[in-house]
Design an enzyme around this catalytic site. Structure first.
Site, PDB file in Angstrom:
ATOM      1  N   GLU A   1      -1.773  -3.770  -2.613  1.00 27.24           N
ATOM      2  CA  GLU A   1      -0.868  -4.951  -2.596  1.00 27.24           C
ATOM      3  C   GLU A   1      -0.813  -5.301  -1.098  1.00 27.24           C
ATOM      4  O   GLU A   1      -0.586  -4.440  -0.227  1.00 27.24           O
ATOM      5  CB  GLU A   1       0.444  -4.670  -3.275  1.00 27.24           C
TER       6      GLU A   1
ATOM      7  N   ASN B   1       2.948 -12.935  -4.869  1.00 28.79           N
ATOM      8  CA  ASN B   1       2.326 -11.834  -4.354  1.00 28.79           C
ATOM      9  C   ASN B   1       1.135 -11.462  -5.423  1.00 28.79           C
ATOM     10  O   ASN B   1       1.262 -11.296  -6.685  1.00 28.79           O
ATOM     11  CB  ASN B   1       3.439 -10.448  -4.647  1.00 28.79           C
TER      12      ASN B   1
ATOM     13  N   LYS C   1       1.948 -11.478  -9.055  1.00 24.73           N
ATOM     14  CA  LYS C   1       2.750 -10.344  -9.784  1.00 24.73           C
ATOM     15  C   LYS C   1       4.045 -10.723 -10.599  1.00 24.73           C
ATOM     16  O   LYS C   1       4.558 -11.667 -10.315  1.00 24.73           O
ATOM     17  CB  LYS C   1       3.510  -9.672  -8.520  1.00 24.73           C
TER      18      LYS C   1
ATOM     19  N   GLU D   1      11.455  -8.946  -1.694  1.00 20.29           N
ATOM     20  CA  GLU D   1      10.467  -9.500  -2.335  1.00 20.29           C
ATOM     21  C   GLU D   1      11.150 -10.576  -3.209  1.00 20.29           C
ATOM     22  O   GLU D   1      10.376 -11.614  -3.268  1.00 20.29           O
ATOM     23  CB  GLU D   1       9.858  -8.452  -3.241  1.00 20.29           C
TER      24      GLU D   1
ATOM     25  N   CYS E   1       2.062  -3.324  -8.055  1.00 21.97           N
ATOM     26  CA  CYS E   1       3.030  -2.418  -7.462  1.00 21.97           C
ATOM     27  C   CYS E   1       3.988  -2.233  -8.667  1.00 21.97           C
ATOM     28  O   CYS E   1       3.995  -1.233  -9.428  1.00 21.97           O
ATOM     29  CB  CYS E   1       3.751  -2.820  -6.327  1.00 21.97           C
TER      30      CYS E   1
ATOM     31  N   ASN F   1       2.805  -1.040  -2.538  1.00 21.99           N
ATOM     32  CA  ASN F   1       3.622  -0.522  -1.086  1.00 21.99           C
ATOM     33  C   ASN F   1       4.796   0.357  -1.791  1.00 21.99           C
ATOM     34  O   ASN F   1       5.764  -0.626  -2.174  1.00 21.99           O
ATOM     35  CB  ASN F   1       3.968  -1.766  -0.549  1.00 21.99           C
TER      36      ASN F   1
HETATM   37  N1  CDV Z   1       6.075  -3.424  -3.697  1.00 20.28           N
HETATM   38  C1  CDV Z   1       6.877  -2.890  -4.472  1.00 20.28           C
HETATM   39  O1  CDV Z   1       6.970  -3.418  -5.694  1.00 20.28           O
HETATM   40  N2  CDV Z   1       7.582  -1.686  -4.420  1.00 20.28           N
HETATM   41  C2  CDV Z   1       8.756  -1.276  -5.448  1.00 20.28           C
HETATM   42  C3  CDV Z   1       9.911  -0.599  -4.753  1.00 20.28           C
HETATM   43  C4  CDV Z   1      10.630  -1.345  -4.418  1.00 20.28           C
HETATM   44  C5  CDV Z   1      10.704   0.282  -5.852  1.00 20.28           C
HETATM   45  C6  CDV Z   1       7.949  -0.383  -6.604  1.00 20.28           C
HETATM   46  O2  CDV Z   1       8.154  -0.455  -7.774  1.00 20.28           O
HETATM   47  O3  CDV Z   1       7.164   0.650  -5.987  1.00 20.28           O
END
Ligand code: CDV
Length: 305
Positions: A44, A104, A121, A140, A166, A191
């Site tokens: 990501e 995203n 996303k 975000e 993510c 991330n």
């Molecule tokens: N980049 C993300 O979506 N990170 C989230 C953190 C904030 C919990 C994740 O689900 O890994």
């Protein structure tokens, strides 16, 4: 058999120029070529530092982290390297549309260099406003909007493939939406800071939760899952690595051993998916959608009186 690589990245500094990042991506692509890989999956927001950790009053203050075209002059070398080697890839980046929308996004590029699909996303975590009490922020929800496009799958790479990003990986709906379309390989970049400010008690469990949800999603839908981190300590924030390639059995078949740039390779036999899709998880035979109505009609919890 599809040879797949999770191209884990280490930190990207705030002032690291795009061409330097693209050179790192190309180096991983070249290694993938040497190892006979057909599909490389990057994380990501793979072109920049994880900028939602910083608040700007004016959202446009972060505009330089977004892509307005893909490929651009700066990202073209990655597309060129992929096409020259006959390798496809998925890569996440911040997308700023002509209409001023911010997503995203991850795109999927086939081995002939054609862009097959775009995923935006769906589950956007974190917060919208300045929360200076946190050691670092997760804005975000300020810098990206939620996609309404859901989780389409695509016939590519001689199979049925899909993407998620993510936080999407923590939600069972993500996998089941694609499972119901016969997905055989799901690509997920992430991330994930180790420190979770709303409940630091979860910090020690980040690695466990990461694999738990992806392994469950793989098994319960009879699909391969490729989870790819941007890990290591980026601008003072330590993030989870542990990129993994997971079989339809739910087993991890390959995993990163560093927190930096690293290629994790596995041969993914997409035919294995049928062993789960046609037995325990024969959806057409065993699912009971008529008793799952709350899943799509209700958002939050409604407890009994
Ligand atoms: N980049 C993300 O979506 N990170 C989230 C953190 C904030 C919990 C994740 O689900 O890994």
């Amino acid at each position: 058999m599809l040879r797949v690589a999770a191209a884990q990245l280490g930190p990207i500094a705030k002032d690291e120029p795009r061409p330097a990042v693209v050179s790192r991506l190309v180096a991983l692509m070249e290694e993938a070529a040497d190892r006979g890989v057909e599909l490389v999956v990057y994380p990501e927001l793979a072109l920049t530092t994880f900028f939602p950790r910083w608040f700007t009053e004016d959202i446009a203050g972060h505009d330089h982290y977004y892509e307005t075209e893909m490929p651009s002059a700066e990202t073209q070398p990655l597309f060129d390297a992929a096409k020259a080697n006959g390798i496809g890839f998925a890569i996440g980046y911040a997308e700023l549309t002509d209409e001023g929308e911010r997503f995203n996004t991850t795109i999927l590029v086939e081995r002939d260099g054609s862009t097959v699909a775009r995923f935006r996303k769906v589950h956007i975590p974190g917060h919208e406003n300045d929360e200076p009490w946190r050691p670092f922020q997760h804005l975000e929800r300020r810098y990206f909007q939620e996609s309404d496009e859901g989780f389409p799958v695509h016939r590519a790479f001689d199979g049925i493939v899909g993407m998620a990003t993510c936080n999407d990986r923590r939600w069972p709906e993500t996998y089941r939406e694609m499972g119901l379309q016969g997905v055989e390989l799901i690509m997920i970049g992430y991330n994930t800071p180790i420190h979770y400010a709303p409940d630091p008690g979860q910090n020690a469990l980040q690695g466990f939760h990461n694999h738990l949800c992806m392994q469950a999603g793989a098994y319960q839908n009879g699909t391969w899952v490729v989870g790819v981190a941007k890990g290591g300590t980026e601008e003072g924030v330590e993030s989870l690595a542990q990129s993994a390639i997971i079989a339809p059995s739910g087993q991890i078949v390959a995993q990163a051993v560093t927190t930096g740039d690293e290629l994790v390779v596995a041969d993914c036999n997409l035919d294995w998916c049928a062993q789960y899709k046609e037995t325990l998880f024969d959806f057409a035979r065993y699912r009971r959608p008529e008793v799952y109505q709350r899943i799509t009609s209700q958002k939050g919890v409604i407890a009994p009186d």
